[in-house]
Design an enzyme around this catalytic site. Structure first.
Site, PDB file in Angstrom:
ATOM      1  N   HIS A  41      35.374  48.404  38.398  1.00 45.35           N
ATOM      2  CA  HIS A  41      36.863  47.933  37.852  1.00 45.35           C
ATOM      3  C   HIS A  41      38.011  49.211  38.070  1.00 45.35           C
ATOM      4  CE1 HIS A  41      34.345  44.864  36.555  1.00 45.35           C
ATOM      5  NE2 HIS A  41      35.407  44.124  36.607  1.00 45.35           N
ATOM      6  N   HIS A  48      33.419  43.012  44.217  1.00 38.69           N
ATOM      7  CA  HIS A  48      32.264  42.615  43.956  1.00 38.69           C
ATOM      8  C   HIS A  48      32.185  41.008  43.424  1.00 38.69           C
ATOM      9  CE1 HIS A  48      34.845  43.809  40.307  1.00 38.69           C
ATOM     10  NE2 HIS A  48      34.151  42.758  39.482  1.00 38.69           N
ATOM     11  N   CYS A  83      33.745  33.534  32.079  1.00 34.70           N
ATOM     12  CA  CYS A  83      33.698  34.241  33.222  1.00 34.70           C
ATOM     13  C   CYS A  83      32.603  35.655  32.998  1.00 34.70           C
ATOM     14  CB  CYS A  83      35.300  34.583  33.788  1.00 34.70           C
ATOM     15  SG  CYS A  83      35.839  35.511  32.472  1.00 34.70           S
ATOM     16  N   HIS A  85      29.838  38.560  35.448  1.00 35.25           N
ATOM     17  CA  HIS A  85      29.351  38.792  36.681  1.00 35.25           C
ATOM     18  C   HIS A  85      27.781  38.724  36.895  1.00 35.25           C
ATOM     19  CE1 HIS A  85      32.676  41.497  35.324  1.00 35.25           C
ATOM     20  NE2 HIS A  85      33.204  41.205  36.581  1.00 35.25           N
ATOM     21  N   GLU A 103      27.842  33.652  25.271  1.00 38.66           N
ATOM     22  CA  GLU A 103      29.218  33.695  24.804  1.00 38.66           C
ATOM     23  C   GLU A 103      29.443  32.683  23.916  1.00 38.66           C
ATOM     24  OE1 GLU A 103      32.391  34.341  27.540  1.00 38.66           O
ATOM     25  OE2 GLU A 103      31.207  36.151  28.641  1.00 38.66           O
ATOM     26  N   TYR A 119      40.146  37.861  45.142  1.00 38.26           N
ATOM     27  CA  TYR A 119      41.504  38.165  44.569  1.00 38.26           C
ATOM     28  C   TYR A 119      41.282  39.635  44.229  1.00 38.26           C
ATOM     29  CZ  TYR A 119      39.187  36.871  40.276  1.00 38.26           C
ATOM     30  OH  TYR A 119      38.124  36.932  39.237  1.00 38.26           O
ATOM     31  N   GLU A 130      40.558  43.877  38.815  1.00 38.34           N
ATOM     32  CA  GLU A 130      39.769  42.828  39.149  1.00 38.34           C
ATOM     33  C   GLU A 130      39.745  42.428  40.539  1.00 38.34           C
ATOM     34  OE1 GLU A 130      37.338  41.699  37.585  1.00 38.34           O
ATOM     35  OE2 GLU A 130      37.861  41.712  35.600  1.00 38.34           O
ATOM     36  N   GLU A 132      37.614  40.730  43.069  1.00 39.07           N
ATOM     37  CA  GLU A 132      36.553  39.876  42.800  1.00 39.07           C
ATOM     38  C   GLU A 132      36.375  38.786  44.018  1.00 39.07           C
ATOM     39  OE1 GLU A 132      35.313  40.470  38.547  1.00 39.07           O
ATOM     40  OE2 GLU A 132      36.694  38.751  38.564  1.00 39.07           O
ATOM     41  N   TRP A 175      43.435  36.912  35.945  1.00 41.08           N
ATOM     42  CA  TRP A 175      43.162  35.994  36.930  1.00 41.08           C
ATOM     43  C   TRP A 175      43.032  34.482  36.557  1.00 41.08           C
ATOM     44  CZ3 TRP A 175      40.469  39.461  33.648  1.00 41.08           C
ATOM     45  CH2 TRP A 175      39.590  38.565  32.522  1.00 41.08           C
TER      46      TRP A 175
END
Length: 197
Positions: A41, A48, A83, A85, A103, A119, A130, A132, A175
């Site tokens: 990042h 990624h 959101c 990874h 979460e 993006y 970001e 991604e 995002w």
């Protein structure tokens, strides 16, 4: 406790924390390597794999989360339901379901793929980027929320009109609109025309 990708990645046998690795991808989403999460990042960012989840209640309202203030990236901002990874080698669908439970304490119902979007969004507050290749998922909330306060500061269910008001008033992740717009066809299919998405 069984060793899973989640537990194995977060701690070594000697009790020291190991780096969290992300899956680096090319412009077509093919895996080309790994990088440590924070390093991926740092400007200009390394492309990624990521995922974004949009969950709705029976009235077609979107579940938003406000990211916990202690998060190193985009703390305190509002964003989509969940959101994150995938770990290297972890399927995006499995990662989306895993992180939604970690979460928010719930397992989504009818979780379905909703396409991908690529993006590049710098975060002005943190200076992080970001970059991604994001896998999108939509689904339903059919059980009570049990948010982890280390991850989630607050939650809210919103109609499209309420989202517009909140988006004009509050700070959202860089995002958020990109992933929501990309997921809209699947959102409309899930919620139906009356929900207004």
């Amino acid at each position: 406790m069984p060793i899973t990708p989640a537990t194995a990645t977060h701690g070594a046998s000697d009790g020291t924390a190991e780096a969290i690795l992300l899956e680096l991808v090319d412009e077509d989403g093919a895996t080309i390597g790994t990088a440590e999460k924070l390093a991926a990042h740092q400007p200009p960012g390394r492309l990624h794999r990521a995922f974004s989840v949009f969950l709705f209640d029976e009235r077609g309202r979107l579940l938003l989360q406000q990211r916990a203030l202690g998060k190193y990236h985009s703390p305190g901002v509002w964003s989509n339901t969940c959101c994150g990874h995938p770990y290297p080698g972890e399927a995006p669908f499995a990662a989306a379901a895993r992180r939604t439970f970690e979460e928010l304490g719930l397992s989504p119902s009818l979780l379905a793929e909703a396409g991908t979007v690529r993006y590049n969004h710098p975060d002005p507050a943190s200076g992080l980027v970001e970059q991604e290749y994001n896998h999108l998922f939509v689904g339903m909330v059919q059980s009570p929320l049990r948010p982890d306060p280390a991850e989630v500061a607050s939650t809210a269910f919103v109609t499209p009109a309420e989202l517009g008001e909140r988006h004009a008033r509050d700070t959202f992740s860089s995002w958020f609109m990109t992933v929501l717009d990309a997921a809209r066809p699947a959102v409309r299919e899930l919620t139906g025309p009356s929900a207004g998405w």
